[in-house]
Motif scaffolding. Sequence first.
Motif, short mmCIF file in Angstrom:
data_model
loop_
_atom_site.label_atom_id
_atom_site.label_comp_id
_atom_site.label_asym_id
_atom_site.label_seq_id
_atom_site.Cartn_x
_atom_site.Cartn_y
_atom_site.Cartn_z
N MET A 160 -2.58 -4.76 -6.27
CA MET A 160 -2.92 -3.82 -5.21
C MET A 160 -3.14 -4.55 -3.89
O MET A 160 -2.65 -4.11 -2.83
CB MET A 160 -4.17 -3.02 -5.62
N LEU A 161 -3.86 -5.67 -3.92
CA LEU A 161 -4.10 -6.43 -2.70
C LEU A 161 -2.79 -6.94 -2.11
O LEU A 161 -2.59 -6.89 -0.88
CB LEU A 161 -5.04 -7.60 -2.99
N ALA A 162 -1.88 -7.41 -2.95
CA ALA A 162 -0.59 -7.87 -2.47
C ALA A 162 0.20 -6.72 -1.87
O ALA A 162 0.85 -6.88 -0.81
CB ALA A 162 0.20 -8.51 -3.62
N PHE A 163 0.16 -5.57 -2.50
CA PHE A 163 0.85 -4.38 -2.00
C PHE A 163 0.31 -3.98 -0.64
O PHE A 163 1.07 -3.63 0.28
CB PHE A 163 0.67 -3.25 -3.02
N ARG A 164 -0.99 -4.06 -0.46
CA ARG A 164 -1.63 -3.59 0.78
C ARG A 164 -1.58 -4.63 1.90
O ARG A 164 -2.00 -4.32 3.03
CB ARG A 164 -3.07 -3.16 0.49
N ARG A 165 -1.07 -5.81 1.62
CA ARG A 165 -0.89 -6.77 2.71
C ARG A 165 0.18 -6.31 3.69
O ARG A 165 0.19 -6.73 4.85
CB ARG A 165 -0.53 -8.15 2.14
N ASP A 166 1.08 -5.48 3.22
CA ASP A 166 2.07 -4.86 4.10
C ASP A 166 1.38 -3.74 4.87
O ASP A 166 0.87 -2.79 4.26
CB ASP A 166 3.22 -4.30 3.25
N PRO A 167 1.31 -3.82 6.20
CA PRO A 167 0.59 -2.80 6.97
C PRO A 167 1.10 -1.38 6.71
O PRO A 167 0.30 -0.43 6.72
CB PRO A 167 0.83 -3.21 8.43
N ALA A 168 2.39 -1.23 6.49
CA ALA A 168 2.93 0.11 6.21
C ALA A 168 2.39 0.65 4.89
O ALA A 168 2.09 1.85 4.77
CB ALA A 168 4.46 0.06 6.18
N ASN A 169 2.28 -0.22 3.90
CA ASN A 169 1.69 0.21 2.64
C ASN A 169 0.20 0.48 2.78
O ASN A 169 -0.33 1.45 2.22
CB ASN A 169 1.92 -0.85 1.56
N ASP A 170 -0.49 -0.39 3.51
CA ASP A 170 -1.93 -0.22 3.67
C ASP A 170 -2.26 1.11 4.34
O ASP A 170 -3.28 1.74 4.04
CB ASP A 170 -2.50 -1.38 4.48
#
Length: 394
Positions: free
Chosen positions: A301-311
């Motif tokens: 989840m943390l890796a996924f949310r490092r992308d600002p668009a995903n966050d």
Amino acid sequence: MSRTGAAPPKVASRIDELIGEARAQTGLEDFGGDTWREGLEVLVRSAMTEATLSDMGEHGFRRAVVRALTNRLKVEDWYRRHPEIDDQPVEIEFVGVGLPRTGSTALSHLLGEDPAFRSLRTWEEGDPCPPPGLDPAADQARIDATRMVLEMAHDHMAARLRSMLPQSATGPMEDHNLMAMEFKAQFFLVMGRMPSYGHWFAHCDMEPTYRYAERVLKLLQWKTDAKVWRLKCPTHTMFLDAYLKVFPSARFVQTHRDVSKVLPSVCDLYYTLLEGANPGIDPLYIGELNMDHWSLAMDRMLAFRRDPANDARFFDIGFTEFQADPISQIRRLYQWLGDDLAPATVERMLAWRTDNPKDKHGTHTYDADQFGITNQALVQHFGPYRDRFAPLLA
């Protein structure tokens, strides 16, 4: 799989037996492709070689596997007779993710009181055919049957389970049984000690599973009025990239809580579900399984949310704030979603909360040491998660 000491049948033979039973029960043959077969093979092999199921556990495992197979046969039969079902789009407004035991179940029930949106309801999640809305009498029969099963289970359920699992026949349910039709479902892990299945599941390709879940959602919404889905399942936190491939417009509501309270509580839930069907189940195995799976979920989840668009797809809710004033948090969520929160919906939400107070069925107590969960282990496994979301974990 049993404890009789007799050599288990070969995996292939056992799988053929289970498939044959499902086909005999339904009179149907077509499973709609074979993407499900690998998961079934891994699951059955793991159960046969690793689990120590009691007779009750053996029966429950068999019933779960056959139910997944029969549900899939029935879904494919409806598509065969009504191929137009596949023409519908599936719109998921958001999915509830995050660690379990973080208030997400109560949140999903409160949000389920809004009739403008579609929840996955308990009575249809485990028994999706015939499609809801097609025959009101058949729907009511399934609702009544589900209510009876829940009441019977409640009467025989351990007290601490009753305190952990608020359920109703018409209330929202996580989509484990949809994932089970591909045999990639976390709930199989509360049936027996199956470490090889657990490892395989954590690293499998979930895209085919989510594509089949979309197929089932199309069937479920086909004859109902509300079409926009609000779903919830902590399992999806582990597979966000795959989820977004199938549902590219989905947003996520993530609930948060201090992991020192979450992990022992989750382990106690697993232990309570496992111990009756698995005599002598080792609590340390349960602790290791959950530490591995949920720390992996948080890391992904943390890796996924490092992308600002995903966050930007995420709305975060802290457990303490939600418990203190859930309606305030829900108002914030509706503003973020751009939805209208009608006064009548707020009244229904407040009524649900009054009818389902936090300790309605007793207080849930647990022992972290029993599962080998230490402060050092939590720091090692969940340090980055704690650092990122510290204000929401107070």
